[in-house]
Design a protein around this motif. Structure first.
Motif, mmCIF file in Angstrom:
data_model
loop_
_atom_site.group_PDB
_atom_site.id
_atom_site.type_symbol
_atom_site.label_atom_id
_atom_site.label_comp_id
_atom_site.label_asym_id
_atom_site.label_seq_id
_atom_site.Cartn_x
_atom_site.Cartn_y
_atom_site.Cartn_z
ATOM 1 N N ALA A 78 113.419 -22.854 68.205
ATOM 2 C CA ALA A 78 112.199 -23.300 68.891
ATOM 3 C C ALA A 78 112.537 -23.923 70.241
ATOM 4 C CB ALA A 78 111.452 -24.296 68.014
ATOM 5 N N ALA A 79 113.601 -24.713 70.286
ATOM 6 C CA ALA A 79 114.022 -25.335 71.549
ATOM 7 C C ALA A 79 114.513 -24.282 72.530
ATOM 8 C CB ALA A 79 115.117 -26.364 71.281
ATOM 9 N N ALA A 80 115.210 -23.293 72.032
ATOM 10 C CA ALA A 80 115.731 -22.237 72.906
ATOM 11 C C ALA A 80 114.606 -21.398 73.487
ATOM 12 C CB ALA A 80 116.700 -21.356 72.125
ATOM 13 N N ASN A 81 113.529 -21.231 72.716
ATOM 14 C CA ASN A 81 112.406 -20.411 73.181
ATOM 15 C C ASN A 81 111.438 -21.182 74.077
ATOM 16 O OD1 ASN A 81 113.421 -18.282 71.685
ATOM 17 N ND2 ASN A 81 112.118 -18.700 69.904
ATOM 18 N N ASN A 82 111.580 -22.496 74.122
ATOM 19 C CA ASN A 82 110.658 -23.346 74.886
ATOM 20 C C ASN A 82 111.163 -23.508 76.322
ATOM 21 O OD1 ASN A 82 108.803 -25.182 75.805
ATOM 22 N ND2 ASN A 82 109.498 -26.879 74.499
ATOM 23 N N ASP A 83 110.444 -22.890 77.251
ATOM 24 C CA ASP A 83 110.859 -22.983 78.656
ATOM 25 C C ASP A 83 110.709 -24.397 79.200
ATOM 26 O OD1 ASP A 83 111.453 -20.300 78.660
ATOM 27 O OD2 ASP A 83 109.466 -19.697 79.403
ATOM 28 N N ASP A 84 109.890 -25.190 78.547
ATOM 29 C CA ASP A 84 109.659 -26.551 79.021
ATOM 30 C C ASP A 84 110.514 -27.582 78.288
ATOM 31 O OD1 ASP A 84 107.710 -25.660 80.808
ATOM 32 O OD2 ASP A 84 106.150 -25.735 79.249
ATOM 33 N N ALA A 85 111.418 -27.112 77.451
ATOM 34 C CA ALA A 85 112.259 -28.046 76.702
ATOM 35 C C ALA A 85 113.135 -28.841 77.652
ATOM 36 C CB ALA A 85 113.129 -27.279 75.713
ATOM 37 N N THR A 86 113.232 -30.120 77.374
ATOM 38 C CA THR A 86 114.061 -30.981 78.217
ATOM 39 C C THR A 86 115.521 -30.834 77.830
ATOM 40 O OG1 THR A 86 113.922 -32.848 76.700
ATOM 41 C CG2 THR A 86 112.172 -32.635 78.346
ATOM 42 N N THR A 87 116.353 -31.338 78.709
ATOM 43 C CA THR A 87 117.791 -31.302 78.421
ATOM 44 C C THR A 87 118.101 -32.082 77.159
ATOM 45 O OG1 THR A 87 118.265 -31.171 80.793
ATOM 46 C CG2 THR A 87 120.063 -31.841 79.349
ATOM 47 N N ALA A 88 117.405 -33.173 76.963
ATOM 48 C CA ALA A 88 117.627 -33.993 75.771
ATOM 49 C C ALA A 88 117.260 -33.221 74.504
ATOM 50 C CB ALA A 88 116.812 -35.278 75.868
ATOM 51 N N GLU A 89 116.148 -32.481 74.556
ATOM 52 C CA GLU A 89 115.719 -31.704 73.390
ATOM 53 C C GLU A 89 116.724 -30.595 73.066
ATOM 54 O OE1 GLU A 89 110.845 -32.129 73.717
ATOM 55 O OE2 GLU A 89 111.879 -30.518 74.786
ATOM 56 N N VAL A 90 117.209 -29.949 74.105
ATOM 57 C CA VAL A 90 118.198 -28.890 73.896
ATOM 58 C C VAL A 90 119.496 -29.479 73.356
ATOM 59 C CG1 VAL A 90 119.604 -27.121 75.018
ATOM 60 C CG2 VAL A 90 117.199 -27.393 75.654
ATOM 61 N N THR A 91 119.885 -30.602 73.930
ATOM 62 C CA THR A 91 121.118 -31.256 73.478
ATOM 63 C C THR A 91 120.999 -31.709 72.029
ATOM 64 O OG1 THR A 91 121.570 -32.026 75.733
ATOM 65 C CG2 THR A 91 122.725 -33.137 73.936
ATOM 66 N N ASP A 92 119.842 -32.268 71.671
ATOM 67 C CA ASP A 92 119.623 -32.695 70.281
ATOM 68 C C ASP A 92 119.670 -31.502 69.323
ATOM 69 O OD1 ASP A 92 119.381 -35.294 71.064
ATOM 70 O OD2 ASP A 92 117.173 -35.325 71.037
ATOM 71 N N ALA A 93 119.098 -30.382 69.757
ATOM 72 C CA ALA A 93 119.103 -29.180 68.914
ATOM 73 C C ALA A 93 120.532 -28.700 68.681
ATOM 74 C CB ALA A 93 118.269 -28.080 69.559
ATOM 75 N N ILE A 94 121.338 -28.756 69.736
ATOM 76 C CA ILE A 94 122.743 -28.354 69.607
ATOM 77 C C ILE A 94 123.478 -29.280 68.637
ATOM 78 C CG2 ILE A 94 124.945 -28.211 70.832
ATOM 79 C CD1 ILE A 94 123.401 -27.253 73.289
ATOM 80 N N THR A 95 123.238 -30.571 68.803
ATOM 81 C CA THR A 95 123.914 -31.560 67.949
ATOM 82 C C THR A 95 123.510 -31.393 66.484
ATOM 83 O OG1 THR A 95 123.985 -33.142 69.788
ATOM 84 C CG2 THR A 95 124.272 -34.017 67.556
ATOM 85 N N ASP A 96 122.198 -31.254 66.239
ATOM 86 C CA ASP A 96 121.716 -31.111 64.860
ATOM 87 C C ASP A 96 122.264 -29.838 64.207
ATOM 88 O OD1 ASP A 96 120.313 -33.425 65.186
ATOM 89 O OD2 ASP A 96 118.373 -32.438 65.558
ATOM 90 N N LEU A 97 122.304 -28.764 64.967
ATOM 91 C CA LEU A 97 122.787 -27.499 64.416
ATOM 92 C C LEU A 97 124.285 -27.571 64.118
ATOM 93 C CD1 LEU A 97 121.976 -24.708 63.572
ATOM 94 C CD2 LEU A 97 122.274 -23.917 65.928
#
Length: 288
Positions: A78-97
């Protein structure tokens, strides 16, 4: 874009006529370019991690840890598909995964029972001639299958099924009967000269001998059948009757019958004399 923004900011700094607003604008442009570059880099990293995480879903892991990973993959996608995702959201997604992947718990397979069955059947295969052929047919193939499962199985169900199959094959195997006693008895009877015995008793022994030989030749014969053949042959052997003994017994029977008849005839004569003699005397006027 970032390179151009950095150069523009540097030019603004070097321009003595640049005012504060120009410097702020140059700095903002440079920051935005850096942010955009970071988002590109982190999303690329995220997408690569998502692809790797999907490869773990079919692994031999506990249901709970797989469920956690699946949730992390869904959120990351979902974060990868969201063009408006913030750097923090992407970073959190990476960390959680990454944490979900690291937290996968492998399933420990219990192979002890299968290993035990493999050990037992391996010993049987080494002494296959000791078993009735029809009861161990295909046993070597089942052993090979079980060994493959022991090496390659990914679930406990596979292990358990292979264990049950090999155990059933092992329990169906039947050792050959011990025919040594029967073979020795056959050799003894075969060496006998039956001409001195009556035809009836000798023929009975010959018939029992043939049956015993057939039992020895039968690879499927059970121990019970072998024991029965021994008993039958012994009975026929003990029932042998010598020809002279049979003749003598017959003669003795004939003599006894003849002697009995002679004695009976004598008694009849005496009885008849006792009746007839008085009548003769009376007829001739004689006195006793």
């Amino acid at each position: 874009a970032l390179r151009d923004a950095v150069q523009a900011a540097q030019d603004a700094v070097d321009d003595p006529e640049a005012d504060a607003d120009q410097l702020k604008a140059a700095n903002k442009a440079m920051t935005k370019a850096a942010q955009e570059l970071w988002e590109i880099v982190t999303k690329t990293e995220l997408e690569a991690l998502i692809e790797a995480a999907n490869g773990y879903l079919d692994g031999n892991y506990t249901e709970e840890s797989i469920a956690i990973l699946q949730d992390a993959i869904t959120n990351a996608q979902a974060a990868a598909n969201n063009d408006d995702a913030t750097t923090a959201e992407v970073t959190d997604a990476i960390t959680d995964l990454a944490n979900a992947i690291a937290g996968l718990e492998s399933i420990t397979l219990d192979t002890s029972a299968l290993a035990h069955e493999i050990e037992l059947v391996t010993q049987m295969i080494a002494n296959l001639d000791d078993y009735v052929p029809s009861t161990v047919e295909g046993l070597a193939d089942k052993l090979a299958d079980a060994q493959n499962v022991l090496t390659d199985a990914t679930t406990q169900a596979e292990i358990d099924a292979a264990t049950e199959s090999l155990r059933e094959a092992r329990l169906n195997a039947r050792t050959k009967a011990d025919k040594s006693a029967l073979e020795a008895l056959i050799a003894e009877v075969s060496a006998m000269d039956l001409r001195m015995y009556t035809q009836t008793s000798a023929n009975a022994l010959r018939a029992a001998l043939i049956d015993a030989q057939q039992t020895v030749a039968d690879e499927e014969a059970t121990q019970e059948e072998v024991d029965d053949a021994i008993d039958t042959l012994n009975v026929a052997l003990n029932a042998l009757t010598e020809e002279n003994a049979a003749t003598q017994s017959s003669q003795q029977n004939d003599t006894g019958i003849n002697g009995g008849m002679s004695g009976m005839f004598g008694l009849l004569l005496i009885s008849a004399g006792a009746v007839i003699l008085p009548q003769i005397k009376k007829k001739h006027g004689l006195r006793g």
